[in-house]
Design an enzyme around this catalytic site. Structure first.
Site, PDB file in Angstrom:
ATOM      1  N   TRP A  30       0.858  -1.195   0.000  1.00  0.00           N
ATOM      2  CA  TRP A  30       0.000   0.000   0.000  1.00  0.00           C
ATOM      3  C   TRP A  30       0.891   1.240   0.000  1.00  0.00           C
ATOM      4  O   TRP A  30       1.924   1.260   0.666  1.00  0.00           O
ATOM      5  CB  TRP A  30      -0.890   0.021   1.254  1.00  0.00           C
ATOM      6  N   GLU A  66      -0.567  -6.878   7.296  1.00  0.00           N
ATOM      7  CA  GLU A  66       0.116  -8.164   7.094  1.00  0.00           C
ATOM      8  C   GLU A  66       1.592  -8.134   7.513  1.00  0.00           C
ATOM      9  O   GLU A  66       2.294  -9.146   7.390  1.00  0.00           O
ATOM     10  CB  GLU A  66       0.019  -8.583   5.618  1.00  0.00           C
ATOM     11  N   CYS A  88       3.025   2.238   5.390  1.00  0.00           N
ATOM     12  CA  CYS A  88       2.535   3.614   5.470  1.00  0.00           C
ATOM     13  C   CYS A  88       1.018   3.585   5.548  1.00  0.00           C
ATOM     14  O   CYS A  88       0.359   3.059   4.647  1.00  0.00           O
ATOM     15  CB  CYS A  88       3.006   4.371   4.229  1.00  0.00           C
ATOM     16  N   VAL A  89       0.496   4.122   6.635  1.00  0.00           N
ATOM     17  CA  VAL A  89      -0.955   4.225   6.788  1.00  0.00           C
ATOM     18  C   VAL A  89      -1.301   5.705   6.860  1.00  0.00           C
ATOM     19  O   VAL A  89      -0.789   6.445   7.698  1.00  0.00           O
ATOM     20  CB  VAL A  89      -1.437   3.503   8.071  1.00  0.00           C
ATOM     21  N   THR A  94     -12.124   6.836   7.807  1.00  0.00           N
ATOM     22  CA  THR A  94     -12.599   5.661   8.539  1.00  0.00           C
ATOM     23  C   THR A  94     -11.739   5.383   9.768  1.00  0.00           C
ATOM     24  O   THR A  94     -10.664   5.943   9.932  1.00  0.00           O
ATOM     25  CB  THR A  94     -12.556   4.406   7.649  1.00  0.00           C
ATOM     26  N   HIS A  96     -10.339   2.634  10.191  1.00  0.00           N
ATOM     27  CA  HIS A  96      -9.353   1.614   9.829  1.00  0.00           C
ATOM     28  C   HIS A  96      -7.955   2.025  10.264  1.00  0.00           C
ATOM     29  O   HIS A  96      -7.147   1.199  10.637  1.00  0.00           O
ATOM     30  CB  HIS A  96      -9.367   1.378   8.313  1.00  0.00           C
ATOM     31  N   PHE A 121       9.755  -1.457  14.114  1.00  0.00           N
ATOM     32  CA  PHE A 121       8.497  -0.784  13.747  1.00  0.00           C
ATOM     33  C   PHE A 121       8.810   0.392  12.824  1.00  0.00           C
ATOM     34  O   PHE A 121       9.192   1.464  13.284  1.00  0.00           O
ATOM     35  CB  PHE A 121       7.814  -0.320  15.038  1.00  0.00           C
ATOM     36  N   ARG A 135       8.887  12.073   5.532  1.00  0.00           N
ATOM     37  CA  ARG A 135       9.516  11.071   6.407  1.00  0.00           C
ATOM     38  C   ARG A 135      10.084   9.876   5.642  1.00  0.00           C
ATOM     39  O   ARG A 135      10.504   8.896   6.237  1.00  0.00           O
ATOM     40  CB  ARG A 135       8.496  10.591   7.452  1.00  0.00           C
TER      41      ARG A 135
END
Ligand code: RBF
Length: 162
Positions: A30, A66, A88-89, A94, A96, A121, A135
């Site tokens: 993603w 995952e 990366c989120v 939402t 999520h 992490f 970043r």
């Protein structure tokens, strides 16, 4: 003492030599513009500190959720010294975002304790794409680079385990 702008401004002399380390980099697909840059930062930094190309294994997983399973698969090889997890989120409308970030941070902590090896992490959790770019090779450094440095330091520490 010099003020740190970001942790990518590290002192190379303080980083252990990685010539006999085996390291997995687990990277989420993603937001590939960002995760590819994190991967590049981590990979190059490991090479700069003596890790042999043959001893770096890159595993791709579909999304950040995952990363834990991907790292567990990598660490199922007892010769693997550590897993660096990169993803990366981006915060959206939402919930999520919260679920994924919480699951990954808990998952990686538990995995590290279960496998008794460092699990790094390297998940960017940002409000928008601009912050993520800053970043992953922008004005706030590259969190992939920082993940690689952390892995090298933690492997060195882990080898002192009694
Ligand atoms: N994975 C990411 O790595 N980054 C994201 O920003 C992200 N956003 C998601 C948003 C939604 C609504 C969903 C359902 C999944 C998202 N994922 C994201 C994928 C997630 O990490 C995982 O691959 C899937 O949920 C399948 O387990």
């Amino acid at each position: 003492m010099q003020k740190k702008v970001n942790l990518s401004d590290y002192n190379p002399a303080t980083v252990p030599d990685g010539s006999d380390y085996r390291i997995a980099i687990v990277v989420a697909e993603w937001n590939p513009e960002i995760t590819d840059a994190l991967l590049q930062g981590a990979y190059d930094t490991l090479l700069q500190h003596g890790v042999q190309e043959a001893n770096i294994k890159v595993l791709h997983v579909p999304g950040s959720y995952e990363l834990t399973t991907g790292a567990d698969i990598a660490l199922s090889d007892p010769r693997c010294d550590a897993a660096i997890c990169l993803g990366c989120v981006i915060q959206g409308e939402t919930r999520h975002f919260d679920f994924i970030c919480e699951a990954v941070s808990q998952g990686l902590t538990n995995l590290s304790l279960k496998r008794e090896r460092p699990v790094i992490f390297g998940l960017l959790t940002t409000n928008d794409m601009q912050q993520a770019r800053e970043r992953s090779g922008g004005k706030h450094g590259n969190k992939g680079t920082e993940g690689a440095v952390t892995a090298l330091k933690m492997i060195h520490l882990n080898r002192q385990r009694q």
